[in-house]
Design a protein around this motif. Sequence first.
Motif, PDB file in Angstrom:
ATOM      1  N   VAL B  84       0.835  -1.206   0.000  1.00  0.00           N
ATOM      2  CA  VAL B  84       0.000   0.000   0.000  1.00  0.00           C
ATOM      3  C   VAL B  84       0.865   1.251   0.000  1.00  0.00           C
ATOM      4  O   VAL B  84       0.604   2.205  -0.737  1.00  0.00           O
ATOM      5  CB  VAL B  84      -0.957  -0.012   1.219  1.00  0.00           C
ATOM      6  N   ILE B  85       1.941   1.233   0.803  1.00  0.00           N
ATOM      7  CA  ILE B  85       2.834   2.392   0.831  1.00  0.00           C
ATOM      8  C   ILE B  85       3.425   2.637  -0.559  1.00  0.00           C
ATOM      9  O   ILE B  85       3.498   3.776  -1.039  1.00  0.00           O
ATOM     10  CB  ILE B  85       3.975   2.184   1.862  1.00  0.00           C
ATOM     11  N   ARG B  86       3.823   1.543  -1.237  1.00  0.00           N
ATOM     12  CA  ARG B  86       4.398   1.710  -2.574  1.00  0.00           C
ATOM     13  C   ARG B  86       3.348   2.290  -3.519  1.00  0.00           C
ATOM     14  O   ARG B  86       3.626   3.194  -4.293  1.00  0.00           O
ATOM     15  CB  ARG B  86       4.921   0.379  -3.115  1.00  0.00           C
ATOM     16  N   GLU B  87       2.130   1.781  -3.414  1.00  0.00           N
ATOM     17  CA  GLU B  87       1.058   2.275  -4.285  1.00  0.00           C
ATOM     18  C   GLU B  87       0.823   3.771  -4.099  1.00  0.00           C
ATOM     19  O   GLU B  87       0.765   4.521  -5.062  1.00  0.00           O
ATOM     20  CB  GLU B  87      -0.247   1.529  -3.972  1.00  0.00           C
ATOM     21  N   TRP B  91       2.395   7.775  -8.256  1.00  0.00           N
ATOM     22  CA  TRP B  91       1.210   8.318  -8.912  1.00  0.00           C
ATOM     23  C   TRP B  91       1.378   8.256 -10.421  1.00  0.00           C
ATOM     24  O   TRP B  91       2.423   8.613 -10.952  1.00  0.00           O
ATOM     25  CB  TRP B  91       0.960   9.755  -8.453  1.00  0.00           C
ATOM     26  N   ARG B  92       0.331   7.800 -11.095  1.00  0.00           N
ATOM     27  CA  ARG B  92       0.345   7.747 -12.556  1.00  0.00           C
ATOM     28  C   ARG B  92      -0.696   8.717 -13.078  1.00  0.00           C
ATOM     29  O   ARG B  92      -1.545   9.213 -12.337  1.00  0.00           O
ATOM     30  CB  ARG B  92       0.024   6.331 -13.044  1.00  0.00           C
ATOM     31  N   LYS B  93      -0.621   8.932 -14.411  1.00  0.00           N
ATOM     32  CA  LYS B  93      -1.561   9.851 -15.044  1.00  0.00           C
ATOM     33  C   LYS B  93      -3.007   9.431 -14.741  1.00  0.00           C
ATOM     34  O   LYS B  93      -3.865  10.262 -14.456  1.00  0.00           O
ATOM     35  CB  LYS B  93      -1.308   9.880 -16.552  1.00  0.00           C
ATOM     36  N   GLN B  97      -6.579  11.254 -13.498  1.00  0.00           N
ATOM     37  CA  GLN B  97      -7.799  11.190 -14.304  1.00  0.00           C
ATOM     38  C   GLN B  97      -8.960  10.680 -13.461  1.00  0.00           C
ATOM     39  O   GLN B  97     -10.083  11.163 -13.573  1.00  0.00           O
ATOM     40  CB  GLN B  97      -7.602  10.270 -15.512  1.00  0.00           C
ATOM     41  N   PHE B  98      -8.671   9.713 -12.607  1.00  0.00           N
ATOM     42  CA  PHE B  98      -9.728   9.166 -11.763  1.00  0.00           C
ATOM     43  C   PHE B  98     -10.279  10.241 -10.838  1.00  0.00           C
ATOM     44  O   PHE B  98     -11.493  10.401 -10.680  1.00  0.00           O
ATOM     45  CB  PHE B  98      -9.191   7.994 -10.922  1.00  0.00           C
ATOM     46  N   ILE B  99      -9.344  10.997 -10.214  1.00  0.00           N
ATOM     47  CA  ILE B  99      -9.781  11.994  -9.238  1.00  0.00           C
ATOM     48  C   ILE B  99     -10.650  13.061  -9.892  1.00  0.00           C
ATOM     49  O   ILE B  99     -11.632  13.522  -9.315  1.00  0.00           O
ATOM     50  CB  ILE B  99      -8.542  12.599  -8.534  1.00  0.00           C
ATOM     51  N   VAL B 100     -10.286  13.411 -11.145  1.00  0.00           N
ATOM     52  CA  VAL B 100     -11.061  14.432 -11.853  1.00  0.00           C
ATOM     53  C   VAL B 100     -12.510  13.970 -12.033  1.00  0.00           C
ATOM     54  O   VAL B 100     -13.444  14.775 -11.944  1.00  0.00           O
ATOM     55  CB  VAL B 100     -10.396  14.737 -13.213  1.00  0.00           C
ATOM     56  N   THR B 101     -12.700  12.666 -12.252  1.00  0.00           N
ATOM     57  CA  THR B 101     -14.065  12.184 -12.493  1.00  0.00           C
ATOM     58  C   THR B 101     -14.733  11.670 -11.221  1.00  0.00           C
ATOM     59  O   THR B 101     -15.811  11.090 -11.281  1.00  0.00           O
ATOM     60  CB  THR B 101     -14.054  11.036 -13.519  1.00  0.00           C
ATOM     61  N   PHE B 102     -14.089  11.916 -10.070  1.00  0.00           N
ATOM     62  CA  PHE B 102     -14.598  11.302  -8.837  1.00  0.00           C
ATOM     63  C   PHE B 102     -16.047  11.693  -8.523  1.00  0.00           C
ATOM     64  O   PHE B 102     -16.859  10.863  -8.137  1.00  0.00           O
ATOM     65  CB  PHE B 102     -13.693  11.654  -7.644  1.00  0.00           C
ATOM     66  N   LEU B 103     -16.359  12.984  -8.689  1.00  0.00           N
ATOM     67  CA  LEU B 103     -17.708  13.418  -8.337  1.00  0.00           C
ATOM     68  C   LEU B 103     -18.751  12.768  -9.237  1.00  0.00           C
ATOM     69  O   LEU B 103     -19.849  12.450  -8.794  1.00  0.00           O
ATOM     70  CB  LEU B 103     -17.814  14.942  -8.379  1.00  0.00           C
ATOM     71  N   VAL B 113     -13.084   6.171 -17.441  1.00  0.00           N
ATOM     72  CA  VAL B 113     -11.926   6.150 -16.566  1.00  0.00           C
ATOM     73  C   VAL B 113     -10.841   5.278 -17.163  1.00  0.00           C
ATOM     74  O   VAL B 113     -11.106   4.184 -17.665  1.00  0.00           O
ATOM     75  CB  VAL B 113     -12.306   5.611 -15.172  1.00  0.00           C
ATOM     76  N   ALA B 114      -9.602   5.791 -17.131  1.00  0.00           N
ATOM     77  CA  ALA B 114      -8.475   4.993 -17.622  1.00  0.00           C
ATOM     78  C   ALA B 114      -8.264   3.816 -16.672  1.00  0.00           C
ATOM     79  O   ALA B 114      -8.604   3.902 -15.497  1.00  0.00           O
ATOM     80  CB  ALA B 114      -7.231   5.864 -17.663  1.00  0.00           C
ATOM     81  N   PRO B 115      -7.701   2.696 -17.150  1.00  0.00           N
ATOM     82  CA  PRO B 115      -7.506   1.512 -16.305  1.00  0.00           C
ATOM     83  C   PRO B 115      -6.690   1.847 -15.064  1.00  0.00           C
ATOM     84  O   PRO B 115      -5.624   2.454 -15.161  1.00  0.00           O
ATOM     85  CB  PRO B 115      -6.725   0.552 -17.210  1.00  0.00           C
ATOM     86  N   GLN B 116      -7.206   1.430 -13.908  1.00  0.00           N
ATOM     87  CA  GLN B 116      -6.558   1.747 -12.647  1.00  0.00           C
ATOM     88  C   GLN B 116      -5.766   0.557 -12.114  1.00  0.00           C
ATOM     89  O   GLN B 116      -6.054  -0.591 -12.461  1.00  0.00           O
ATOM     90  CB  GLN B 116      -7.611   2.149 -11.614  1.00  0.00           C
ATOM     91  N   GLY B 117      -4.808   0.875 -11.232  1.00  0.00           N
ATOM     92  CA  GLY B 117      -3.997  -0.177 -10.623  1.00  0.00           C
ATOM     93  C   GLY B 117      -4.660  -0.776  -9.397  1.00  0.00           C
ATOM     94  O   GLY B 117      -5.878  -0.691  -9.236  1.00  0.00           O
ATOM     95  N   TYR B 118      -3.835  -1.344  -8.500  1.00  0.00           N
ATOM     96  CA  TYR B 118      -4.343  -1.985  -7.282  1.00  0.00           C
ATOM     97  C   TYR B 118      -5.207  -1.011  -6.489  1.00  0.00           C
ATOM     98  O   TYR B 118      -6.284  -1.337  -6.013  1.00  0.00           O
ATOM     99  CB  TYR B 118      -3.160  -2.472  -6.449  1.00  0.00           C
ATOM    100  N   LEU B 119      -4.698   0.223  -6.330  1.00  0.00           N
ATOM    101  CA  LEU B 119      -5.508   1.278  -5.727  1.00  0.00           C
ATOM    102  C   LEU B 119      -5.764   2.319  -6.794  1.00  0.00           C
ATOM    103  O   LEU B 119      -4.833   2.726  -7.501  1.00  0.00           O
ATOM    104  CB  LEU B 119      -4.778   1.929  -4.556  1.00  0.00           C
ATOM    105  N   ASN B 120      -7.013   2.761  -6.934  1.00  0.00           N
ATOM    106  CA  ASN B 120      -7.256   3.847  -7.874  1.00  0.00           C
ATOM    107  C   ASN B 120      -6.920   5.187  -7.223  1.00  0.00           C
ATOM    108  O   ASN B 120      -6.643   5.251  -6.016  1.00  0.00           O
ATOM    109  CB  ASN B 120      -8.695   3.787  -8.406  1.00  0.00           C
TER     110      ASN B 120
END
Lengths: 274, 223
Positions: B84-87, B91-93, B97-103, B113-120
């Motif tokens: 989790v700390i590594r995740e 930060w990736r692009k 993008q995810f945060i922008v569409t969060f609402l 939404v672009a494909p997300q990793g282990y944690l979005n």
Amino acid sequence: MAQVAKLIDVTKCTACRGCQVACKQWNELPVEAPPKEMAFTGTLQSHPDLAPNTFTIIQFFEEKDDTNTVKYRFRKTGCMHCTDAACILVCEKKALTKLENGIVYRDKDKCIGCGYCAQNCPFQVPKVNPKTEKATKCTLCGDRIANKMKPACVTTCITGALDFGPRDEMLKKAKKRVETLQKQGVANANIYGEKELGGTNVIYVLADKPEAYGLPADPQIPLTATLWQQYGKPIGAAVFCASFATTLFAFFLNRKKDLAPKLHHHEGGKSHGV
Amino acid sequence: MAYSDNDRFPRFGKAARVVHFTHLISFFVLFFTGMSLYFNFLSPLNLLFGGASSAKLIHRIAACIFFFGPILGICLNPKGFFLVIREITHWRKEDFQFIVTFLHKFFGQPHEVAPQGYLNGGQKLNVYLLGFGFLGLSITGFVLWFPQYVPISFALWCYPLHSLLAPCLTAAVLGHGYLGSFHPGSGASWEAIWGGTLSRAFAEHHHARWAQEVDSQLGRTRR
Ligand code: HEM
Ligand code: SF4
Ligand code: SF4
Ligand code: SF4
């Protein structure tokens, strides 16, 4: 009822500690558990600090001068019965109130012993008794005053260092005393409590700067206490309510929507993850 | 191993799940036992805990569970913690993008939404919010408990901080809890924190990049 005040003239005090005894006796305060070591600790002060069952002590400020002789200063400590009282500001339980006559009164039944008052008092006066879970401090003998008596400590004081009466009279007396002292060559003589914290209902005549007696020169309600009670709490409550309302709104808005993820059967690419 | 629509994606081990729920319970016990000190009119809450004095005691007991639970969890599964700390420190692009569409997501509006990793991206932010909230409330809380051991000027700051952090962290927890339970889009992530695994549909939707990694690690090849 007019404002009352206790006047403490340190220049007349001999540190006999009669007031300590009278306070214990009137308020039926048992002795504090004696310290493990009864050996001399290098001071003539009787107790290290105020305590749940000790509302007043003569606090000692001892220092050696150039000729290596010990110089004593001492001051009767206890609650100042402030007008701008930090303890009242931080007590959410409304256990502390300023009475019309100026006494800062503590309602035993309302107090839960959270200790907020103890930490936030500019003089660190209230002490929490862990057994009873109540904070205690000098009451200014409100019970005696209501019965037209003077506080127990004042009644017992043999040198006239303590006096009690209407606040304006006590102030007048204090001013006269300071004048006399200055004429006698005590240049730093001053009154403490006339203006401090909105004017306290315990007033001192000091022979030296307040700091020499362990008193803050310019006592204030801690900034943190004001931030906490007047800004932090309403802001925190607003943030919580906003979040609660938004979440509830989203819950009803989304409730019937079919947003559950479905299988795609394609390699990677964009997903409209809702 | 063959690819199947019914594949599960392992996400949280047992320790993490047990710690999560003891932490959750202790958090709300702390919230409800603290609130009567926040506003006096909430004092009736103390009746739930047997009065003001026991509410005070329970606040302290819950505080110990709240604080030492996660620490025990880290000791039991340090690898998961460092993952989790590594995740959250990478930060990736697509995180942004995810945060922008969060609402859009929160209010169930259509969005890409672009494909997300282990944690979005949102979950990463959430770890920061809850992590710092946890540390802040714990440190200030222990100072309120034992003010005599720290300089008074520091103790005085802990009162407004503890008091402000409590409702603010609860505000964040409400949103977090809703997304992980009743939200029709992301509520199925409940399966991960309750049972430990995610469905294929959910994993591919919400963590496409991670789902691919897991598939290739487990040698699950597509038809
Ligand atoms: C390790 C964690 C924590 C410790 C050691 C702790 C300890 C304390 C202590 C000692 C007090 C002073 C009142 C009392 O004596 O009971 C207090 C007050 C309070 N606590 Fe905690 N606490 C912790 C976590 C939390 C959490 C997670 C919340 C809420 C979600 C919370 C909410 C509150 C509230 C609202 C108050 C009253 C604040 C005020 O009077 O303005 N605490 N806490
Ligand atoms: S001296 Fe301390 S306890 Fe007494 S009234 Fe002032 S703030 Fe309150
Ligand atoms: S210890 Fe008692 S008097 Fe002091 S702030 Fe808490 S409830 Fe009020
Ligand atoms: S006024 Fe009463 S309670 Fe206060 S120090 Fe004197 S005897 Fe004690």
